[in-house]
Design a protein around this motif. Structure first.
Motif, PDB file in Angstrom:
ATOM      1  N   GLY A  18      73.154   2.861   7.485  1.00  0.00           N
ATOM      2  CA  GLY A  18      74.402   2.883   8.238  1.00  0.00           C
ATOM      3  C   GLY A  18      74.485   4.129   9.084  1.00  0.00           C
ATOM      4  O   GLY A  18      73.915   5.169   8.759  1.00  0.00           O
ATOM      5  N   SER A  19      75.190   4.034  10.204  1.00  0.00           N
ATOM      6  CA  SER A  19      75.330   5.173  11.099  1.00  0.00           C
ATOM      7  C   SER A  19      76.625   5.063  11.885  1.00  0.00           C
ATOM      8  O   SER A  19      77.168   3.968  12.064  1.00  0.00           O
ATOM      9  CB  SER A  19      74.136   5.244  12.061  1.00  0.00           C
ATOM     10  N   PRO A  20      77.150   6.207  12.358  1.00  0.00           N
ATOM     11  CA  PRO A  20      78.398   6.158  13.119  1.00  0.00           C
ATOM     12  C   PRO A  20      78.183   5.541  14.489  1.00  0.00           C
ATOM     13  O   PRO A  20      77.112   5.677  15.085  1.00  0.00           O
ATOM     14  CB  PRO A  20      78.785   7.633  13.226  1.00  0.00           C
ATOM     15  N   ILE A  25      71.484  -2.298   3.451  1.00  0.00           N
ATOM     16  CA  ILE A  25      71.426  -1.737   2.098  1.00  0.00           C
ATOM     17  C   ILE A  25      72.812  -1.358   1.619  1.00  0.00           C
ATOM     18  O   ILE A  25      73.219  -1.702   0.501  1.00  0.00           O
ATOM     19  CB  ILE A  25      70.474  -0.526   2.069  1.00  0.00           C
ATOM     20  N   ALA A  26      73.570  -0.665   2.467  1.00  0.00           N
ATOM     21  CA  ALA A  26      74.927  -0.274   2.085  1.00  0.00           C
ATOM     22  C   ALA A  26      75.830  -1.491   1.909  1.00  0.00           C
ATOM     23  O   ALA A  26      76.653  -1.546   0.993  1.00  0.00           O
ATOM     24  CB  ALA A  26      75.509   0.660   3.145  1.00  0.00           C
ATOM     25  N   LEU A  27      75.661  -2.482   2.779  1.00  0.00           N
ATOM     26  CA  LEU A  27      76.505  -3.679   2.688  1.00  0.00           C
ATOM     27  C   LEU A  27      76.207  -4.471   1.420  1.00  0.00           C
ATOM     28  O   LEU A  27      77.113  -4.971   0.754  1.00  0.00           O
ATOM     29  CB  LEU A  27      76.289  -4.552   3.925  1.00  0.00           C
ATOM     30  N   ALA A  28      74.913  -4.578   1.056  1.00  0.00           N
ATOM     31  CA  ALA A  28      74.551  -5.281  -0.177  1.00  0.00           C
ATOM     32  C   ALA A  28      75.150  -4.577  -1.391  1.00  0.00           C
ATOM     33  O   ALA A  28      75.642  -5.225  -2.329  1.00  0.00           O
ATOM     34  CB  ALA A  28      73.031  -5.368  -0.311  1.00  0.00           C
ATOM     35  N   ALA A  29      75.121  -3.242  -1.386  1.00  0.00           N
ATOM     36  CA  ALA A  29      75.720  -2.490  -2.489  1.00  0.00           C
ATOM     37  C   ALA A  29      77.220  -2.732  -2.550  1.00  0.00           C
ATOM     38  O   ALA A  29      77.795  -2.916  -3.628  1.00  0.00           O
ATOM     39  CB  ALA A  29      75.424  -1.002  -2.316  1.00  0.00           C
ATOM     40  N   THR A  47      65.594   1.630  12.794  1.00  0.00           N
ATOM     41  CA  THR A  47      65.491   3.034  12.424  1.00  0.00           C
ATOM     42  C   THR A  47      65.961   3.209  10.980  1.00  0.00           C
ATOM     43  O   THR A  47      66.548   2.291  10.394  1.00  0.00           O
ATOM     44  CB  THR A  47      66.365   3.882  13.347  1.00  0.00           C
ATOM     45  N   PRO A  48      65.740   4.386  10.382  1.00  0.00           N
ATOM     46  CA  PRO A  48      66.286   4.620   9.038  1.00  0.00           C
ATOM     47  C   PRO A  48      67.784   4.364   8.962  1.00  0.00           C
ATOM     48  O   PRO A  48      68.288   3.802   7.977  1.00  0.00           O
ATOM     49  CB  PRO A  48      65.945   6.091   8.785  1.00  0.00           C
ATOM     50  N   ALA A 108      59.412   4.732   5.018  1.00  0.00           N
ATOM     51  CA  ALA A 108      59.363   5.918   4.165  1.00  0.00           C
ATOM     52  C   ALA A 108      60.740   6.387   3.728  1.00  0.00           C
ATOM     53  O   ALA A 108      60.901   6.936   2.635  1.00  0.00           O
ATOM     54  CB  ALA A 108      58.640   7.052   4.894  1.00  0.00           C
ATOM     55  N   VAL A 109      61.768   6.183   4.555  1.00  0.00           N
ATOM     56  CA  VAL A 109      63.100   6.664   4.199  1.00  0.00           C
ATOM     57  C   VAL A 109      63.630   5.950   2.962  1.00  0.00           C
ATOM     58  O   VAL A 109      64.538   6.434   2.283  1.00  0.00           O
ATOM     59  CB  VAL A 109      64.070   6.486   5.391  1.00  0.00           C
ATOM     60  N   ASN A 110      63.040   4.796   2.646  1.00  0.00           N
ATOM     61  CA  ASN A 110      63.484   4.043   1.472  1.00  0.00           C
ATOM     62  C   ASN A 110      62.941   4.617   0.167  1.00  0.00           C
ATOM     63  O   ASN A 110      63.421   4.246  -0.905  1.00  0.00           O
ATOM     64  CB  ASN A 110      63.053   2.579   1.585  1.00  0.00           C
ATOM     65  N   ASN A 111      61.953   5.490   0.233  1.00  0.00           N
ATOM     66  CA  ASN A 111      61.321   5.970  -0.995  1.00  0.00           C
ATOM     67  C   ASN A 111      62.293   6.674  -1.934  1.00  0.00           C
ATOM     68  O   ASN A 111      62.437   6.276  -3.097  1.00  0.00           O
ATOM     69  CB  ASN A 111      60.134   6.873  -0.658  1.00  0.00           C
TER      70      ASN A 111
END
Length: 339
Positions: free
Chosen positions: A133-135, A152-156, A127-128, A176-179
């Motif tokens: 990341g999500s709780p 994505i968050a972990l790589a950052a 999922t997006p 699409a959420v990555n756009n």
């Protein structure tokens, strides 16, 4: 400890993961705030499974090392020689069949820049929130609620190169959420559930896919447009034959014979030789390495080695019988293998 590993250790410490000494070459994305052990073997891999029943997210963090016999493919020249000078282009999209060196090219890119590489194997049920990341609710009551960080968050957080493999398995909504994220990633990653902004210095994201495989989807065009496109191809005949010799110790003539035959099979797989139906079969250099090693060992003759290492990879069953026969005929006609 090197500056890069110090940065990784600090970031992982904030996430509740301790890094052993000497530092492990592979660690895995955190599942909770409690301390976990990091694997010390670079060949192992694990998945992270949430309490809410999501399909596992497979992520591995690697400190890559460039192979001594690495052959830089022509298709990757942009990756190695141009990309770093394009500050406004954080993403590259690589399309190509198995065995064209997509993963290894990204590993070498990261190794040459002394950066860790975070590998995410995409799947159909991500999922997006899976990417960012999500709780999560701690159902066991050990460490309280926590944020499960996506790749994505972990790589950052780690300042890593992010490699998203098989990205065409992602559902369209997840693509699409990555756009908007790709448009603003140079300004950092914002985690909406915690309000945290993670600075990502010189973000680099490589997405890779193989067209036309079962279960895959068309790449969303708006998503694709935010990446620089690369088409991965097999090495030229002489380069691939030389690589086989270097890896296996076989005679050059045998390696060249194997590559000539392989190229005919690869052309048939794409439908380039007039086949009514493509073979749906990629002949990776790994199969040729296996063939050559079998011959060099002296325990299999050339024909049996080719039959088992190459034709055996086509698969069995009635559905694969046509492809298997085409590969067999090309092996006889081009390579003079008695199979």
């Amino acid at each position: 400890m090197s500056p890069v590993n110090e940065k990784i250790a600090k970031a992982l410490s904030e996430l509740g993961i301790s890094l052993p000494e000497p530092p492990a070459r592979v660690v895995h994305a955190p599942k909770s705030k409690k301390t976990e052990k990091s694997s010390s073997e670079s060949t192992t891999s694990q998945t992270e499974q949430t309490e809410q029943g999501d399909k596992p997210i497979h992520v591995s963090l690697i400190m890559p090392v460039e192979p001594t016999d690495y052959v830089e493919p022509d298709w990757a020249q942009f990756l190695f020689n141009v990309w770093d000078d394009m500050d406004d282009t954080p993403g590259v999209m690589v399309d190509g069949p198995r065995g064209t060196g997509k993963t290894q090219a990204v590993m070498v890119y990261a190794a040459r820049r002394n950066k860790p590489l975070l590998v995410c194997n995409c799947n159909q049920e991500m999922t997006p929130d899976s990417l960012l990341g999500s709780p999560r609710i701690d159902m066991k009551g050990v460490g309280g609620d926590y944020l499960q960080m996506g790749p994505i968050a972990l790589a950052a957080k780690l300042g890593a190169v992010l490699f998203m493999d098989e990205v065409n398995y992602l559902p369209p909504a997840t693509q699409a959420v990555n756009n908007p994220l790709m448009d603003t990633v140079q300004n950092g990653i914002f985690l909406p559930y915690t309000g945290e902004r993670i600075e990502w210095e010189n973000p680099k994201i490589v997405a890779a896919f193989n067209s036309g495989y079962a279960g895959t989807r068309e790449i969303n065009q708006a998503f694709f447009d935010r990446f620089e496109p690369l088409v991965a191809e097999y090495l030229p005949l002489r380069q691939e034959a030389t690589l086989i010799v270097n890896r296996t110790g076989c005679e050059y003539q045998l390696a060249e014979r194997a590559v000539r035959t392989a190229n005919a099979i690869r052309a048939a797989a794409k439908g380039d030789n007039g086949n009514v139906m493509p073979l749906e079969f990629d002949l990776s250099p790994r199969a040729l390495f296996s063939f050559a090693r079998r011959v060099v060992s002296g325990k299999q003759d050339i024909n049996r080695a080719w039959k088992e290492a190459v034709i055996g990879r086509v698969g069995s069953g009635i559905r694969r019988s046509g492809a298997r026969e085409t590969v067999r005929q090309l092996s006889i006609q081009i390579g003079n293998f008695q199979v």
